[in-house]
Design a protein around this motif. Sequence first.
Motif, mmCIF file in Angstrom:
data_model
loop_
_atom_site.group_PDB
_atom_site.id
_atom_site.type_symbol
_atom_site.label_atom_id
_atom_site.label_comp_id
_atom_site.label_asym_id
_atom_site.label_seq_id
_atom_site.Cartn_x
_atom_site.Cartn_y
_atom_site.Cartn_z
ATOM 1 N N TRP A 5 42.056 24.938 49.227
ATOM 2 C CA TRP A 5 42.663 26.271 49.269
ATOM 3 C C TRP A 5 41.648 27.251 49.835
ATOM 4 C CZ3 TRP A 5 47.612 27.664 47.843
ATOM 5 C CH2 TRP A 5 48.364 26.656 47.251
ATOM 6 N N ILE A 6 42.083 28.071 50.776
ATOM 7 C CA ILE A 6 41.279 29.190 51.254
ATOM 8 C C ILE A 6 41.692 30.375 50.393
ATOM 9 C CG2 ILE A 6 40.703 30.706 53.187
ATOM 10 C CD1 ILE A 6 39.951 27.734 53.635
ATOM 11 N N ILE A 7 40.731 30.953 49.702
ATOM 12 C CA ILE A 7 41.012 32.086 48.826
ATOM 13 C C ILE A 7 40.193 33.263 49.326
ATOM 14 C CG2 ILE A 7 40.944 32.981 46.466
ATOM 15 C CD1 ILE A 7 41.070 30.042 45.503
ATOM 16 N N SER A 8 40.875 34.341 49.658
ATOM 17 C CA SER A 8 40.197 35.546 50.126
ATOM 18 C C SER A 8 40.608 36.712 49.240
ATOM 19 C CB SER A 8 40.534 35.834 51.591
ATOM 20 O OG SER A 8 41.898 36.146 51.730
ATOM 21 N N PHE A 9 39.733 37.696 49.158
ATOM 22 C CA PHE A 9 40.037 38.830 48.294
ATOM 23 C C PHE A 9 39.527 40.129 48.885
ATOM 24 C CE2 PHE A 9 36.044 36.987 46.846
ATOM 25 C CZ PHE A 9 35.197 38.093 46.806
ATOM 26 N N ASP A 10 40.156 41.196 48.457
ATOM 27 C CA ASP A 10 39.748 42.556 48.791
ATOM 28 C C ASP A 10 39.795 43.333 47.484
ATOM 29 O OD1 ASP A 10 39.117 44.919 49.979
ATOM 30 O OD2 ASP A 10 40.952 45.096 51.153
ATOM 31 N N ARG A 60 31.937 41.333 42.016
ATOM 32 C CA ARG A 60 30.888 40.372 41.640
ATOM 33 C C ARG A 60 31.426 39.342 40.645
ATOM 34 N NH1 ARG A 60 27.607 45.009 42.097
ATOM 35 N NH2 ARG A 60 27.819 45.472 39.885
ATOM 36 N N ARG A 61 32.265 39.793 39.715
ATOM 37 C CA ARG A 61 32.851 38.868 38.741
ATOM 38 C C ARG A 61 33.803 37.885 39.427
ATOM 39 N NH1 ARG A 61 34.704 43.010 34.318
ATOM 40 N NH2 ARG A 61 35.447 41.209 33.149
ATOM 41 N N ALA A 62 34.550 38.350 40.417
ATOM 42 C CA ALA A 62 35.444 37.462 41.168
ATOM 43 C C ALA A 62 34.631 36.405 41.921
ATOM 44 C CB ALA A 62 36.299 38.275 42.142
ATOM 45 N N VAL A 63 33.509 36.810 42.497
ATOM 46 C CA VAL A 63 32.638 35.863 43.193
ATOM 47 C C VAL A 63 32.142 34.800 42.227
ATOM 48 C CG1 VAL A 63 30.388 35.616 44.327
ATOM 49 C CG2 VAL A 63 31.961 37.423 45.050
ATOM 50 N N SER A 76 33.954 37.503 51.329
ATOM 51 C CA SER A 76 35.115 37.529 50.438
ATOM 52 C C SER A 76 36.080 36.376 50.706
ATOM 53 C CB SER A 76 35.842 38.868 50.575
ATOM 54 O OG SER A 76 36.309 39.035 51.888
ATOM 55 N N VAL A 77 35.542 35.253 51.193
ATOM 56 C CA VAL A 77 36.368 34.084 51.499
ATOM 57 C C VAL A 77 35.707 32.835 50.930
ATOM 58 C CG1 VAL A 77 37.422 32.693 53.315
ATOM 59 C CG2 VAL A 77 37.182 35.161 53.633
ATOM 60 N N LYS A 137 43.705 42.960 46.277
ATOM 61 C CA LYS A 137 44.532 41.801 46.604
ATOM 62 C C LYS A 137 43.682 40.539 46.670
ATOM 63 C CE LYS A 137 44.634 43.007 51.464
ATOM 64 N NZ LYS A 137 45.497 43.334 52.573
ATOM 65 N N VAL A 138 44.325 39.426 46.339
ATOM 66 C CA VAL A 138 43.759 38.091 46.456
ATOM 67 C C VAL A 138 44.804 37.250 47.179
ATOM 68 C CG1 VAL A 138 42.830 36.089 45.243
ATOM 69 C CG2 VAL A 138 42.516 38.367 44.265
ATOM 70 N N LEU A 139 44.382 36.545 48.221
ATOM 71 C CA LEU A 139 45.298 35.729 49.008
ATOM 72 C C LEU A 139 44.900 34.261 48.898
ATOM 73 C CD1 LEU A 139 45.371 37.986 52.181
ATOM 74 C CD2 LEU A 139 47.045 37.911 50.331
#
Length: 92
Positions: free
Chosen positions: A3-8, A16-19, A32-33, A59-61
């Motif tokens: 899965w490619i997961i990207s976020f903004d 930082r927590r998402a990373v 962010s990918v 957003k997170v894709l």
Amino acid sequence: MIWIISFDISDNKKRRRAVKVLEGYGHRTQFSVFECLVRRQQLRQIQTKLKKLIEPSDKVLYYPVCGKDALCRYADGNGEVYWPEVLHIVDG
């Protein structure tokens, strides 16, 4: 499945927590990918964790990379393609 997961995410602390969450599941390819080789249950865990972090304006894709397409990845410039050791493509 890969899965490619990207976020903004606008908030620095939440970003930082998402990373940290995504580093536990995959490989960072850009700021962010991430490329994550995960099962469906692990993907749901990622989604649950990230939903708790984001605001309505963030957003997170999530993009699946399936079958032979996983072998067609390439990079230009300074980029490099991450190849998980456990990636096996079975041609049926």
